[in-house]
Design an enzyme around this catalytic site. Sequence first.
Site, mmCIF file in Angstrom:
data_model
loop_
_atom_site.group_PDB
_atom_site.id
_atom_site.type_symbol
_atom_site.label_atom_id
_atom_site.label_comp_id
_atom_site.label_asym_id
_atom_site.label_seq_id
_atom_site.Cartn_x
_atom_site.Cartn_y
_atom_site.Cartn_z
ATOM 1 N N GLU A 50 1.726 1.785 -3.560
ATOM 2 C CA GLU A 50 0.486 2.225 -4.225
ATOM 3 C C GLU A 50 0.169 3.688 -3.890
ATOM 4 O O GLU A 50 -0.279 4.446 -4.745
ATOM 5 C CB GLU A 50 -0.672 1.302 -3.805
ATOM 6 C CG GLU A 50 -0.514 -0.097 -4.384
ATOM 7 C CD GLU A 50 -1.502 -1.092 -3.806
ATOM 8 O OE1 GLU A 50 -1.486 -1.295 -2.569
ATOM 9 O OE2 GLU A 50 -2.284 -1.660 -4.571
ATOM 10 N N GLU A 96 2.947 -8.219 -2.069
ATOM 11 C CA GLU A 96 1.724 -8.907 -1.612
ATOM 12 C C GLU A 96 1.726 -10.381 -1.954
ATOM 13 O O GLU A 96 1.178 -11.212 -1.223
ATOM 14 C CB GLU A 96 0.477 -8.246 -2.233
ATOM 15 C CG GLU A 96 0.131 -6.882 -1.679
ATOM 16 C CD GLU A 96 0.820 -5.723 -2.388
ATOM 17 O OE1 GLU A 96 1.794 -5.961 -3.138
ATOM 18 O OE2 GLU A 96 0.385 -4.573 -2.173
ATOM 19 N N GLY A 127 0.819 -1.218 0.000
ATOM 20 C CA GLY A 127 0.000 0.000 0.000
ATOM 21 C C GLY A 127 0.848 1.261 0.000
ATOM 22 O O GLY A 127 0.389 2.320 -0.450
HETATM 23 N N1 COA Z 1 1.968 -3.889 8.733
HETATM 24 C C1 COA Z 1 2.053 -3.883 10.081
HETATM 25 N N2 COA Z 1 3.199 -3.751 10.752
HETATM 26 C C2 COA Z 1 4.329 -3.599 10.019
HETATM 27 C C3 COA Z 1 4.323 -3.585 8.624
HETATM 28 C C4 COA Z 1 3.080 -3.738 7.968
HETATM 29 N N3 COA Z 1 2.951 -3.712 6.656
HETATM 30 N N4 COA Z 1 5.591 -3.446 8.192
HETATM 31 C C5 COA Z 1 6.351 -3.342 9.295
HETATM 32 N N5 COA Z 1 5.600 -3.451 10.401
HETATM 33 C C6 COA Z 1 6.035 -3.398 11.795
HETATM 34 C C7 COA Z 1 6.713 -4.681 12.217
HETATM 35 O O1 COA Z 1 5.758 -5.675 12.562
HETATM 36 C C8 COA Z 1 7.519 -4.200 13.401
HETATM 37 O O2 COA Z 1 6.659 -4.045 14.503
HETATM 38 P P1 COA Z 1 7.108 -4.590 15.959
HETATM 39 O O3 COA Z 1 8.369 -3.824 16.313
HETATM 40 O O4 COA Z 1 5.948 -4.260 16.852
HETATM 41 O O5 COA Z 1 7.361 -6.059 15.782
HETATM 42 C C9 COA Z 1 7.953 -2.815 12.968
HETATM 43 O O6 COA Z 1 7.036 -2.415 11.955
HETATM 44 C C10 COA Z 1 9.355 -2.781 12.372
HETATM 45 O O7 COA Z 1 9.396 -3.706 11.292
HETATM 46 P P2 COA Z 1 10.503 -4.868 11.181
HETATM 47 O O8 COA Z 1 9.933 -5.959 10.327
HETATM 48 O O9 COA Z 1 10.981 -5.256 12.528
HETATM 49 O O10 COA Z 1 11.663 -4.110 10.407
HETATM 50 P P3 COA Z 1 12.779 -4.756 9.485
HETATM 51 O O11 COA Z 1 13.768 -3.680 9.236
HETATM 52 O O12 COA Z 1 13.261 -6.028 10.052
HETATM 53 O O13 COA Z 1 12.031 -5.105 8.109
HETATM 54 C C11 COA Z 1 10.534 -4.695 6.248
HETATM 55 C C12 COA Z 1 11.497 -4.083 7.294
HETATM 56 C C13 COA Z 1 9.864 -3.546 5.517
HETATM 57 C C14 COA Z 1 11.326 -5.540 5.247
HETATM 58 C C15 COA Z 1 9.498 -5.584 6.967
HETATM 59 O O14 COA Z 1 8.914 -4.837 8.037
HETATM 60 C C16 COA Z 1 8.376 -6.062 6.087
HETATM 61 O O15 COA Z 1 8.574 -6.958 5.294
HETATM 62 N N6 COA Z 1 7.176 -5.464 6.237
HETATM 63 C C17 COA Z 1 6.011 -5.877 5.516
HETATM 64 C C18 COA Z 1 6.072 -5.396 4.084
HETATM 65 C C19 COA Z 1 4.882 -5.881 3.305
HETATM 66 O O16 COA Z 1 4.710 -7.043 3.022
HETATM 67 N N7 COA Z 1 4.021 -4.929 2.905
HETATM 68 C C20 COA Z 1 2.885 -5.205 2.106
HETATM 69 C C21 COA Z 1 1.728 -5.540 2.930
HETATM 70 S S1 COA Z 1 0.391 -6.041 1.882
#
Ligand code: COA
Length: 261
Positions: free
Chosen positions: A115, A135, A112
């Site tokens: 997007e 996704e 998102g």
């Molecule tokens: N929704 C909800 N929470 C999210 C999020 C999302 N899309 N992306 C990150 N967060 C949260 C994590 O759960 C974490 O929360 P916490 O500290 O309470 O556990 C916090 O943000 C930090 O993220 P973290 O994953 O620990 O950071 P990282 O540096 O290890 O990784 C990313 C960064 C962006 C690679 C990883 O957070 C990720 O893959 N996020 C999801 C991306 C995604 O798939 N987006 C599309 C959704 S449809």
Amino acid sequence: MSTLKNLKLSTDGSILTITINRENKLNALNMETLAELKEIIQSVYDDKEISGVILTGAGEKAFVAGADITEFSQLNEMNARKFAEEGQEIFDLIENCHTPIIAVVNGFALGGGCELAMACHMRIATGNAQFGQPEVNLGIIPGYGGTQRLTQLIGKGLAFEYLMTGEMIPAEKALAHGLANYVEPDKTAALEKANVLLEKIINKAPIATGLIMDCVNAHFNKEENGFQTEANAFARCCGTEDFKEGAAAFVEKRAPKFTGS
Ligand code: COA
């Protein structure tokens, strides 16, 4: 306007900066944040004091790391279409706004977040930016317009690749693909670049710049003939005071003073 919990607003002259402010969740878009974003964008439509908008994420690590995945457990086949359509409605509001909206993409712009950045009129990335539609890794597809706008911006072959692999697009590649307009070393420089661009646009005739946005958007609307939209918009511009002023200023060898009328 109701109190905003997830957005931070600041104005500098007529430029409004909207910061998605959930840094500890990498600015993930929960429903509450989306509702606030809708409210503020709707207010921009009516606010004559605002002539440009910058949209960014709090901190240095993320623009927006996606829709809030913790809210996904509520989704099923019955309610998910509404979820997607409501998100698309907000992003369409951004795209169709006559006030230019520039995304300063400071770090992750995933799902998102990508997007949202693509719904903005232009994107300025920081060197650490990573765009992407991951996704597919969750067994779903983008729902807020990502399949359409990514295809529009980078073309069909690359869109297929990134949508189906879910791989991230680093800043320099995003620039080469036309997904980012500029890459700047850091957030301060990216914000500065966004300001410079907006200042240039703000000094033009606002009816003309608004109609340019309609015409470019018309190219992607299958129900609209973009050439007809352009001819109509051209005629509309020719009826404005700003057109008279622009032509007179050229002849008189002076800078025009546009008023938006
Ligand atoms: N929704 C909800 N929470 C999210 C999020 C999302 N899309 N992306 C990150 N967060 C949260 C994590 O759960 C974490 O929360 P916490 O500290 O309470 O556990 C916090 O943000 C930090 O993220 P973290 O994953 O620990 O950071 P990282 O540096 O290890 O990784 C990313 C960064 C962006 C690679 C990883 O957070 C990720 O893959 N996020 C999801 C991306 C995604 O798939 N987006 C599309 C959704 S449809």
